[in-house]
Motif scaffolding. Structure first.
Motif, mmCIF file in Angstrom:
data_model
loop_
_atom_site.group_PDB
_atom_site.id
_atom_site.type_symbol
_atom_site.label_atom_id
_atom_site.label_comp_id
_atom_site.label_asym_id
_atom_site.label_seq_id
_atom_site.Cartn_x
_atom_site.Cartn_y
_atom_site.Cartn_z
ATOM 1 N N GLU A 33 36.213 42.976 32.180
ATOM 2 C CA GLU A 33 36.929 42.668 33.426
ATOM 3 C C GLU A 33 35.900 42.387 34.507
ATOM 4 O O GLU A 33 35.003 43.193 34.744
ATOM 5 C CB GLU A 33 37.786 43.872 33.850
ATOM 6 C CG GLU A 33 39.017 44.075 32.987
ATOM 7 C CD GLU A 33 39.841 45.291 33.411
ATOM 8 O OE1 GLU A 33 39.357 46.092 34.236
ATOM 9 O OE2 GLU A 33 40.956 45.436 32.890
ATOM 10 N N LYS A 75 42.519 38.305 42.020
ATOM 11 C CA LYS A 75 42.760 37.992 40.605
ATOM 12 C C LYS A 75 42.312 36.567 40.251
ATOM 13 O O LYS A 75 41.893 35.805 41.104
ATOM 14 C CB LYS A 75 44.250 38.172 40.303
ATOM 15 C CG LYS A 75 44.714 39.639 40.281
ATOM 16 C CD LYS A 75 46.131 39.731 39.737
ATOM 17 C CE LYS A 75 46.644 41.174 39.769
ATOM 18 N NZ LYS A 75 48.026 41.267 39.221
ATOM 19 N N ASN A 114 42.213 42.497 43.022
ATOM 20 C CA ASN A 114 41.709 42.936 41.722
ATOM 21 C C ASN A 114 41.158 44.338 41.949
ATOM 22 O O ASN A 114 40.009 44.515 42.290
ATOM 23 C CB ASN A 114 40.608 41.984 41.252
ATOM 24 C CG ASN A 114 39.866 42.502 40.023
ATOM 25 O OD1 ASN A 114 40.217 43.541 39.453
ATOM 26 N ND2 ASN A 114 38.831 41.788 39.623
ATOM 27 N N ILE A 170 43.891 39.616 35.957
ATOM 28 C CA ILE A 170 42.529 40.018 36.336
ATOM 29 C C ILE A 170 41.566 39.114 35.563
ATOM 30 O O ILE A 170 41.774 38.864 34.379
ATOM 31 C CB ILE A 170 42.267 41.504 35.934
ATOM 32 C CG1 ILE A 170 43.209 42.448 36.658
ATOM 33 C CG2 ILE A 170 40.794 41.899 36.114
ATOM 34 C CD1 ILE A 170 42.849 42.785 38.059
#
Ligand code: ADP
Ligand code: ZN
Ligand code: MG
Length: 499
Positions: free
Chosen positions: A13, A19, A26, A151
């Protein structure tokens, strides 16, 4: 002869403000479900995605650090499949034209690094739905939290070239350190910020000149059928699962069986892999270029130019290790330890600077970090380099170097320094606790005189030529000084006075 081969697929991530395709936050630390959501990441009809520049830049920086080639032309693709955590019915990913191709890490060649979006998080609540004994509304139900949907996610794929579990573990640890060094991802495995899938196969080494041997440059023709292992939540599980799988497949082949292509999970309690499902082929995903996003002409965006990206990179982990070897001649194990996390490395660099980069002093500092400080933190259960003042630590090293502290005294002073919050002057701490070594001839002389008066037998023996008796007398004097006497100094005085 059975030859194992491993290829890794690693997701991470990315750390961005928003995002991948919308302006929702995020925020991996958000615990309330479904608060960072909007019509775009919930896939409401009529909404359109906009690609996140910061996320693209992260991938280009990772790719550059790994020595991969940045794409001139890149695009996103739709990967179609059905699952409640993928509200559009497809995931936006990259297929034919990833952002980065090639590169290597710890000697392992990479296939590609691309960008995609994360899925929502499914939570399967224990219990039985409608159970009158249970008050929770959610018992026995599956819940979906869309905070994670959309994400930005990096996917890195290695070539099938890793020979064993420990190399796979080394690769994954080094990648984590790199992602953190670049600020691309927090990359915590326990939090799912970094997810590792291991593909494992075992091939029976072919005898040369076999009739059915296919062309020698076709790598895959020599590889066995691969099995993919998922839900590996620690580096240790990665290594153990690979080892288990190599043994399982080898045994199967030895017994005349065949490996079937499948996805297996890792059972942490039983320490074994288990069947999850048979793998879908890429044809099932019906990949096709995403029509709602523009193509990326990377080389035409100035901030994404190879040189601009290269110039933005911090010191990379392997270059840092080279510097430690070159500038301080540190031992390999010490280098691995002090450069092993960003916090340690930052602390070590600050200590080195406070010691004017004098390599003798810096090596001594590394020794104390690797042994005494590591021991203190292991006992505490966590490393807290941020509260330890590097200048205070450097001063402690200087006190050791000047023989004002014995190694015993330094160990105690360091423990007191850490305990007291990490900012006190180690010299003051040592003085307060009588830990400073006494060099003063008058003070030590008095101690030596009293030992000589008391230990006449040993004195006579030494005079008679027994060297060991001198060591005994030094020991007695050390004891009398309660460890604060400098042993060399005491020995010199004893010799002088016994004559
Ligand atoms: P798939 O199409 O099934 O996703 P890929 O060829 O894209 O397979 O490879 C996915 C991952 O599996 C890569 O990390 C690759 O290195 C690894 N891999 C492919 N074939 C093998 C094999 N025979 N043994 C071990 N790993 C393999
Ligand atoms: Zn959104
Ligand atoms: Mg694949």
């Amino acid at each position: 002869m059975y030859r194992p081969t491993i290829g890794l697929e690693i997701h991470a991530e990315l750390k961005t403000r928003t995002k991948m395709f919308c302006s929702c936050a995020n925020d991996p630390d958000e615990t309330r479900p479904n608060v960072n959501i909007c019509p775009i990441c919930l896939a409401h009809p009529g909404t359109l995605p906009v690609a996140n520049r910061e996320a693209v830049r992260h991938i280009l920086r990772v790719g550059t650090a790994l020595g991969g080639a940045l794409a001139d032309y890149s695009e996103f693709d739709r990967k179609s499949y059905f699952y409640p955590d993928i509200p559009k019915g497809y995931q936006i990913s990259q297929y034919a034209n990833p952002l980065v191709v090639g590169g290597s890490l710890v000697g392992v060649e990479l296939t590609r690094v691309h960008l995609e979006e994360d899925t929502a998080r499914s939570i399967h609540v224990a219990g039985e739905a409608g159970d009158p004994e249970r008050s929770e509304r959610t018992a026995g139900r599956s819940l979906v939290d869309f905070n994670r949907a959309g994400i930005p996610l990096m996917e890195l794929v290695t070539e099938p070239v890793i020979p064993d579990a420990s190399t796979a573990g080394r690769f994954a640890r080094e990648l984590q350190l790199l992602l953190r060094t670049l600020g691309a991802s927090e990359a915590n495995l326990e939090k799912g910020e970094m997810r590792i899938e291991a593909n494992v196969s075992v091939a029976k080494s072919q005898e040369p000149n076999l009739k059915n041997q296919t062309s020698t440059n076709d790598q895959n023709s020599k590889l066995g059928t691969k099995v993919e292992i998922k839900n590996l939540n620690s580096f240790r599980s990665v290594e153990r699962a690979i080892d288990f799988e190599i043994k399982r497949q080898t045994k199967l082949l030895q017994e005349g069986g065949k490996v079937v292509q499948e996805t297996r999970g890792w059972n942490e309690e039983k320490q074994e892999t288990f069947h999850q499902r048979f793998k879908e082929g890429s044809a099932d995903y019906r990949y096709f270029p995403e029509p709602d996003l523009p193509k990326l002409l990377i080389s035409e965006i100035p901030e994404f130019g190879t040189e601009a990206i290269r110039a933005s990179l911090p010191e990379l982990p392997w270059l840092r290790r080279e510097r430690y070897a070159r500038d301080y001649a540190l031992k390999e194990n010490d280098i691995a330890y002090v450069s092993g996390t960003l916090e340690r490395a930052a602390f070590f660099d600050a200590v080195a600077a406070a010691l004017s980069n004098d390599s003798d002093n810096v090596r001594l500092a590394a020794n104390y970090i690797v042994s005494d400080l590591a021991g203190i933190y292991a006992k505490k259960g966590n490393e807290d380099y941020e509260s330890l003042d590097p200048n205070a630590f450097a001063k402690l090293i200087k006190l050791v170097k000047a023989q004002s502290l014995s190694s015993r005294g330094a160990k105690d002073t360091l423990a007191l320094l850490v305990e007291g919050g990490g900012n006190e002057d180690p010299e003051i701490i040592a003085k307060e606790h009588d830990l400073i070594q006494v060099h003063d001839a008058t003070a030590l002389g008095a101690i030596v005189d009293s030992v000589i008066a008391r230990e006449q037998k040993a004195v006579e023996e030494y005079r008679g030529g027994k060297q060991a008796s001198l060591q005994y007398l030094v020991g007695q004097a050390m004891r009398e000084s309660r460890g604060a006497g400098n042993p060399q100094e005491l020995q010199k005085l004893l010799r002088e006075r016994i004559g």
